[in-house]
Design a protein around this motif. Structure first.
Motif, PDB file in Angstrom:
ATOM      1  N   THR A  74       0.691  -1.134   0.039  1.00 15.42           N
ATOM      2  CA  THR A  74       0.110   0.120   0.038  1.00 15.42           C
ATOM      3  C   THR A  74       0.778   1.191  -0.068  1.00 15.42           C
ATOM      4  O   THR A  74       1.864   1.143   0.415  1.00 15.42           O
ATOM      5  CB  THR A  74      -0.937   0.062   1.080  1.00 15.42           C
ATOM      6  OG1 THR A  74      -0.283  -0.016   2.320  1.00 15.42           O
ATOM      7  CG2 THR A  74      -2.000  -1.200   1.084  1.00 15.42           C
ATOM      8  N   TRP A  75       0.382   2.432  -0.484  1.00 15.93           N
ATOM      9  CA  TRP A  75       0.883   3.631  -0.493  1.00 15.93           C
ATOM     10  C   TRP A  75       1.346   4.046   1.106  1.00 15.93           C
ATOM     11  O   TRP A  75       2.571   4.561   1.097  1.00 15.93           O
ATOM     12  CB  TRP A  75       0.149   4.723  -0.979  1.00 15.93           C
ATOM     13  CG  TRP A  75       0.610   6.120  -0.759  1.00 15.93           C
ATOM     14  CD1 TRP A  75      -0.077   6.930  -0.339  1.00 15.93           C
ATOM     15  CD2 TRP A  75       1.913   6.572  -1.411  1.00 15.93           C
ATOM     16  NE1 TRP A  75       0.733   8.326  -0.149  1.00 15.93           N
ATOM     17  CE2 TRP A  75       1.977   8.010  -1.058  1.00 15.93           C
ATOM     18  CE3 TRP A  75       2.823   6.110  -2.413  1.00 15.93           C
ATOM     19  CZ2 TRP A  75       2.960   8.767  -1.408  1.00 15.93           C
ATOM     20  CZ3 TRP A  75       3.905   7.054  -2.410  1.00 15.93           C
ATOM     21  CH2 TRP A  75       3.730   8.431  -2.247  1.00 15.93           C
ATOM     22  N   TRP A 113       5.081   5.511   1.961  1.00 19.74           N
ATOM     23  CA  TRP A 113       5.791   6.772   2.446  1.00 19.74           C
ATOM     24  C   TRP A 113       6.096   6.714   3.589  1.00 19.74           C
ATOM     25  O   TRP A 113       7.370   7.549   3.977  1.00 19.74           O
ATOM     26  CB  TRP A 113       4.641   7.591   2.048  1.00 19.74           C
ATOM     27  CG  TRP A 113       3.409   7.779   3.273  1.00 19.74           C
ATOM     28  CD1 TRP A 113       2.250   7.392   3.159  1.00 19.74           C
ATOM     29  CD2 TRP A 113       3.712   8.563   4.508  1.00 19.74           C
ATOM     30  NE1 TRP A 113       1.540   7.650   4.230  1.00 19.74           N
ATOM     31  CE2 TRP A 113       2.321   8.302   5.158  1.00 19.74           C
ATOM     32  CE3 TRP A 113       4.550   9.198   5.191  1.00 19.74           C
ATOM     33  CZ2 TRP A 113       2.201   8.586   6.374  1.00 19.74           C
ATOM     34  CZ3 TRP A 113       4.387   9.698   6.318  1.00 19.74           C
ATOM     35  CH2 TRP A 113       3.106   9.371   7.112  1.00 19.74           C
TER      36      TRP A 113
END
Length: 234
Positions: free
Chosen positions: A196-197, A201
């Motif tokens: 997932t993003w 990040w």
């Protein structure tokens, strides 16, 4: 011999030149191996202190084995290929050997610097993962361990003065091996989370805070206090 000799005396022969090259490479390799162990020890110390010094290991099983072998071993040991100047330059300018007599490559000061770096990075990696993790503890392991591997690979790149093609291969091989192994380590990584993003990040942010200040310090040091070989290697 290296510590006691004057410039051009006792180091002009083949044995002396090989010893001087070996000295700098061995110093870099030895201190980086020390850093590789201390950073994960710092992470364990932070983890234990937050959870009331419970005797629970942060990383278990294959993660510890993989960290010490396929994930970081090849880039770290590729440092033996590093060199500050080309061999022909070292022969042409024997005054470069004068720096070796000062013992600056391996000293209590350099040891203390690597200890501080390890404590700083270990604290950032662990605290960052604990602050940014999701609802399950397995996410802490995924975030912190991935950031740890990336940090080690970036630190090797920071330490290298002259790149050799085998160093590049070692870096990409280790990173590729880690990414490929994620598919088989479902016991430690939640695949639905690491793809997932938010995971990407968070790992990127922690790694950036861990490494960027050191890159800035190295740049400023080379700019305002360049080593003796910098003019020859530029």
């Amino acid at each position: 011999m290296i510590q006691a000799a004057d410039c051009g005396i006792g180091i002009e022969g083949k044995e002396g030149k090989q010893a001087s090259n070996s000295y700098k490479r061995s110093a870099a390799l030895g201190q980086f191996v020390m850093h590789r162990g201390m950073i994960i020890s710092a992470m364990q110390a932070v983890f234990s202190s937050i959870f009331y010094f419970a005797s629970v290991p942060l990383y278990q099983g294959f993660l510890m084995v993989g960290y010490a072998t396929i994930y970081t071993m090849f880039p770290v040991f590729s440092l033996v290929l590093d060199q500050d100047v080309k061999p022909e330059m070292a022969l042409l300018y024997p005054e470069l050997y004068k720096d070796l007599t000062k013992g600056r490559s391996l000293s209590f000061k350099t040891f203390l610097i690597w200890v501080l770096i390890s404590v700083y990075q270990g604290g950032i990696l662990m605290y960052g993962a604990l602050v940014l993790f999701e609802s399950e503890f397995v996410h802490v392991v995924a975030i912190s361990f991935t950031a740890l591997i990336l940090t080690e690979l970036l630190m090797v790149a920071l330490t290298i003065r002259t790149w050799h093609w085998l160093m590049v291969v070692a870096e990409f091989f280790s990173l590729g091996s880690y990414l490929a192994s994620l598919a088989f380590l479902s016991e430690y990584f939640d695949w639905s989370f690491i793809t997932t993003w938010p995971f990407l990040w968070k790992v990127s942010a922690i790694t950036l805070v861990s490494c960027l200040p050191l890159y800035i310090i190295k740049y400023l040091k080379r700019k305002f206090s360049p080593p003796s070989y910098s003019k020859l290697s530029s």
